[in-house]
Design a protein around this motif. Sequence first.
Motif, PDB file in Angstrom:
ATOM      1  N   ASN A  73       0.858  -1.182   0.000  1.00 50.53           N
ATOM      2  CA  ASN A  73       0.000   0.000   0.000  1.00 50.53           C
ATOM      3  C   ASN A  73       0.901   1.240   0.000  1.00 50.53           C
ATOM      4  O   ASN A  73       1.781   1.355   0.851  1.00 50.53           O
ATOM      5  CB  ASN A  73      -0.864  -0.033   1.261  1.00 50.53           C
ATOM      6  CG  ASN A  73      -1.810   1.145   1.361  1.00 50.53           C
ATOM      7  OD1 ASN A  73      -1.671   2.140   0.648  1.00 50.53           O
ATOM      8  ND2 ASN A  73      -2.765   1.051   2.267  1.00 50.53           N
ATOM      9  N   PRO A  74       0.722   2.177  -0.925  1.00 48.48           N
ATOM     10  CA  PRO A  74       1.588   3.352  -0.945  1.00 48.48           C
ATOM     11  C   PRO A  74       1.469   4.218   0.303  1.00 48.48           C
ATOM     12  O   PRO A  74       2.354   5.029   0.584  1.00 48.48           O
ATOM     13  CB  PRO A  74       1.131   4.112  -2.194  1.00 48.48           C
ATOM     14  CG  PRO A  74      -0.240   3.603  -2.501  1.00 48.48           C
ATOM     15  CD  PRO A  74      -0.247   2.173  -2.048  1.00 48.48           C
ATOM     16  N   ASP A  75       0.404   4.049   1.063  1.00 50.57           N
ATOM     17  CA  ASP A  75       0.206   4.815   2.289  1.00 50.57           C
ATOM     18  C   ASP A  75       0.867   4.107   3.468  1.00 50.57           C
ATOM     19  O   ASP A  75       0.205   3.505   4.311  1.00 50.57           O
ATOM     20  CB  ASP A  75      -1.288   5.014   2.553  1.00 50.57           C
ATOM     21  CG  ASP A  75      -1.545   5.912   3.756  1.00 50.57           C
ATOM     22  OD1 ASP A  75      -0.602   6.615   4.190  1.00 50.57           O
ATOM     23  OD2 ASP A  75      -2.678   5.902   4.258  1.00 50.57           O
TER      24      ASP A  75
ATOM     25  N   GLY B 182      -0.627   5.599  -5.747  1.00 48.30           N
ATOM     26  CA  GLY B 182      -0.843   6.446  -4.596  1.00 48.30           C
ATOM     27  C   GLY B 182      -0.583   7.898  -4.919  1.00 48.30           C
ATOM     28  O   GLY B 182      -0.392   8.287  -6.072  1.00 48.30           O
ATOM     29  N   LYS B 183      -0.547   8.716  -3.904  1.00 52.67           N
ATOM     30  CA  LYS B 183      -0.419  10.162  -4.092  1.00 52.67           C
ATOM     31  C   LYS B 183       1.008  10.595  -4.364  1.00 52.67           C
ATOM     32  O   LYS B 183       1.249  11.672  -4.881  1.00 52.67           O
ATOM     33  CB  LYS B 183      -0.959  10.898  -2.865  1.00 52.67           C
ATOM     34  CG  LYS B 183      -2.451  10.689  -2.642  1.00 52.67           C
ATOM     35  CD  LYS B 183      -2.922  11.425  -1.404  1.00 52.67           C
ATOM     36  CE  LYS B 183      -4.413  11.198  -1.177  1.00 52.67           C
ATOM     37  NZ  LYS B 183      -4.901  11.882   0.050  1.00 52.67           N
TER      38      LYS B 183
ATOM     39  N   ASP C 149      -2.212   1.160  -5.112  1.00 55.30           N
ATOM     40  CA  ASP C 149      -3.396   1.520  -4.323  1.00 55.30           C
ATOM     41  C   ASP C 149      -4.576   0.693  -4.822  1.00 55.30           C
ATOM     42  O   ASP C 149      -5.158   0.974  -5.871  1.00 55.30           O
ATOM     43  CB  ASP C 149      -3.681   3.009  -4.490  1.00 55.30           C
ATOM     44  CG  ASP C 149      -4.886   3.462  -3.684  1.00 55.30           C
ATOM     45  OD1 ASP C 149      -5.528   2.608  -3.026  1.00 55.30           O
ATOM     46  OD2 ASP C 149      -5.204   4.668  -3.732  1.00 55.30           O
TER      47      ASP C 149
ATOM     48  N   GLN D 128       8.974   6.626  -6.538  1.00 58.49           N
ATOM     49  CA  GLN D 128       8.512   5.239  -6.458  1.00 58.49           C
ATOM     50  C   GLN D 128       9.248   4.345  -7.413  1.00 58.49           C
ATOM     51  O   GLN D 128       8.728   3.358  -7.888  1.00 58.49           O
ATOM     52  CB  GLN D 128       7.017   5.181  -6.751  1.00 58.49           C
ATOM     53  CG  GLN D 128       6.193   5.914  -5.748  1.00 58.49           C
ATOM     54  CD  GLN D 128       5.000   5.101  -5.346  1.00 58.49           C
ATOM     55  OE1 GLN D 128       4.915   3.913  -5.594  1.00 58.49           O
ATOM     56  NE2 GLN D 128       4.061   5.728  -4.703  1.00 58.49           N
TER      57      GLN D 128
ATOM     58  N   ALA E 252      -4.767   0.399 -10.612  1.00 57.69           N
ATOM     59  CA  ALA E 252      -3.825  -0.396  -9.827  1.00 57.69           C
ATOM     60  C   ALA E 252      -4.229  -1.865  -9.820  1.00 57.69           C
ATOM     61  O   ALA E 252      -3.374  -2.763  -9.896  1.00 57.69           O
ATOM     62  CB  ALA E 252      -3.757   0.137  -8.396  1.00 57.69           C
TER      63      ALA E 252
ATOM     64  N   ASN F 270      -7.527   0.579  -4.082  1.00 55.55           N
ATOM     65  CA  ASN F 270      -8.798   1.286  -4.229  1.00 55.55           C
ATOM     66  C   ASN F 270      -8.902   1.976  -5.587  1.00 55.55           C
ATOM     67  O   ASN F 270      -9.929   2.578  -5.895  1.00 55.55           O
ATOM     68  CB  ASN F 270      -8.963   2.314  -3.109  1.00 55.55           C
ATOM     69  CG  ASN F 270      -9.126   1.641  -1.747  1.00 55.55           C
ATOM     70  OD1 ASN F 270      -9.971   0.767  -1.606  1.00 55.55           O
ATOM     71  ND2 ASN F 270      -8.308   2.035  -0.784  1.00 55.55           N
ATOM     72  N   ASN F 271      -7.823   1.853  -6.369  1.00 58.51           N
ATOM     73  CA  ASN F 271      -7.787   2.468  -7.686  1.00 58.51           C
ATOM     74  C   ASN F 271      -7.903   1.384  -8.753  1.00 58.51           C
ATOM     75  O   ASN F 271      -7.119   0.446  -8.778  1.00 58.51           O
ATOM     76  CB  ASN F 271      -6.465   3.226  -7.839  1.00 58.51           C
ATOM     77  CG  ASN F 271      -6.364   3.996  -9.137  1.00 58.51           C
ATOM     78  OD1 ASN F 271      -6.287   3.395 -10.206  1.00 58.51           O
ATOM     79  ND2 ASN F 271      -6.353   5.319  -9.046  1.00 58.51           N
TER      80      ASN F 271
ATOM     81  N   ALA G  57       4.485  -0.179  -5.259  1.00 58.02           N
ATOM     82  CA  ALA G  57       3.358   0.325  -4.470  1.00 58.02           C
ATOM     83  C   ALA G  57       2.134   0.449  -5.361  1.00 58.02           C
ATOM     84  O   ALA G  57       2.201   1.058  -6.433  1.00 58.02           O
ATOM     85  CB  ALA G  57       3.702   1.683  -3.854  1.00 58.02           C
TER      86      ALA G  57
END
Length: 425
Positions: A54-56, A414-415, A89, A421, A95, A91-92, A87
């Motif tokens: 997870n990128p977070d 991620g953001k 995400d 990355q 990804a 939820n995307n 990484a």
Amino acid sequence: MIAKPDLPERTPRGKGEPTALDGLLVIDFTRVVAGPACTQTLADFGAEVVKIENPDGGDDTRAYEHAEIGGESAAFLSLNRNKRGIALDFNNPAALEVARALIAKADVVVENFSGGVMKKFGLDYASVAPTNPRLVYCSISAYGRKGAFALRPGFDPITQAESGFMSLNGFPDAEPVRTGPPIVDMATGMSACNAILMALLARERLGRGQQVEVALIDTAVSMTGFYGMAYLISGNNPGRFGNSPNGSPTVGVYRASDGPLYIACANDRLYRRLVTEVLDRPDLVTDPDFAHRKTRTANKEKLRAIIAGIFASDRLENWMAKMKKANIPVGYLRTVEEGFNAPEVRDRDRLSRIPHPTAGSVPNIETPLGMSLTPAVDPVAAPLLGQHTREVLRKTLGYDDRRIADLAQAGAFGKANLSAQGTDE
């Protein structure tokens, strides 16, 4: 000021030596301990392991506080050697497309999410197996993927407690004690690795992969070993015995005048050798109270007091020399610092330092597995979060720079900016 251990640079493996798992692609969705321990072993012996985080924040162990170097924790570094990290995400949607593309090319997938997570994202075995029938898919969980407890999260010390394993550890007059290192996690990781390798062997014969499963609670139950089996046979609930199994007076910790030692004289032959050749007390063989194993057990406190008094009368090194000469199983009772600096460890070349992108170098504890024809690969430090994103997408999936840029723009990684990355290194 604490002096850090002086570690040598690692000697590289021989040029041209093959690896046991060369060409094997492993997609690693695991985190914390059991899963990463499993996939690290695969990576150590040549598998290409792509760790997806997870990128977070990434793997939870990145934030563990045992110690850190170069911004990375001791826990993460110890469990993620030789992996490439990306990484994503989940939820995307973009990804998830990348994750599915990686799984479609994989030989092995390993995951240890809570129950239902992989299914939620369409990444569970039933969803991905039709497009990759040779896939070996390993699920690691606390209580299994089926049944009433499938959705219950769990951790190493909880399964130690609930399985009865913890009840065997500690002293009879005190509370049960969990093991210091997460032994159930580590053993589960080893079991998962074994299961994966067996499934790969089966794939060679049967032509298809399969789902394999390992659960912490199952491992903890199996690790009760012959104590668990004895309960099933006798119905007697085993208890704690500290450092002396079954209360044996000739197994456990004793103190010389200047330090502790551990002896393990678990049979009549070793007992006789101990009391005659080392302790110079042949009467402890002929005395009816101590002549046989059962009588020694019945009079264990009396015998233990006699032996303790003798050991306390002389220095540790004198006792060690006598016991080694008599071939008595004995060892120093060491701290981690003493153990890591002991000749038994240093002579095995178990410890070294290896390069790291932010720390310069980090300590390395070698894999305990040795293979003469296909030795472990030269270790590469655990990846920074998302360090190999660009490299994996290019080399493993064949994506070009434009497609990678589009994924970054869509938020698949991620953001964080993609430049943080991964590089082409």
